[in-house]
Design a protein around this motif. Sequence first.
Motif, short mmCIF file in Angstrom:
data_model
loop_
_atom_site.label_atom_id
_atom_site.label_comp_id
_atom_site.label_asym_id
_atom_site.label_seq_id
_atom_site.Cartn_x
_atom_site.Cartn_y
_atom_site.Cartn_z
N PRO A 80 0.83 -1.20 0.00
CA PRO A 80 0.00 0.00 0.00
C PRO A 80 0.87 1.25 0.00
O PRO A 80 1.97 1.25 0.55
N VAL A 81 0.36 2.28 -0.63
CA VAL A 81 1.08 3.55 -0.70
C VAL A 81 0.30 4.58 0.11
O VAL A 81 -0.88 4.82 -0.17
N ARG A 82 0.97 5.14 1.06
CA ARG A 82 0.34 6.18 1.88
C ARG A 82 0.43 7.50 1.12
O ARG A 82 1.52 7.98 0.84
N ARG A 83 -0.72 8.04 0.78
CA ARG A 83 -0.72 9.29 0.02
C ARG A 83 -1.05 10.46 0.95
O ARG A 83 -1.62 10.26 2.03
N PRO A 84 -0.70 11.67 0.53
CA PRO A 84 -1.00 12.84 1.36
C PRO A 84 -2.51 12.97 1.60
O PRO A 84 -3.31 12.80 0.68
N ALA A 85 -2.87 13.26 2.82
CA ALA A 85 -4.28 13.42 3.16
C ALA A 85 -4.79 14.77 2.65
O ALA A 85 -4.11 15.78 2.76
N ASP A 86 -5.97 14.73 2.05
CA ASP A 86 -6.63 15.94 1.59
C ASP A 86 -8.13 15.72 1.61
O ASP A 86 -8.61 14.72 2.14
#
Length: 132
Positions: free
Chosen positions: A85-91
């Motif tokens: 899994p890739v943790r992406r920036p929260a928005d």
Amino acid sequence: MDIPARLIAECVVSDLAGGLAVARRFARITLLAWARDVAVDDALLVVTELAANALRHGGGAPVLRLSVDGPGVRIEVFDDNPAPPVRRPADADGGWGLALVDRLSTVRGTARHGRGKVVWCVLPASSAELAG
């Protein structure tokens, strides 16, 4: 938590709409039966996040596994995609899920499993919320 032997239960997560509800129900019933001092609501958030990610990005029919062995509850979700899994920036559009899992769990990891992977975490047994 006083568990004399390792407990394991599994559930196939069939689809995004109804499958997540089934996974949460399975997790709630299982954890309430097993461990009175587990933060069940926290576990349900983690189950929902990991299962939803597996359904969206993992392929195949993900499998949710819960186990208790020692001081915590292990939540695992198996899928057919070997990519971690890739943790992406929260928005505003998302990206909060793995950060939430990390905050609620004592440890989280990913490992290859068969042709895919397993994403897992361990939740502490003691919490302010007493289940049951």
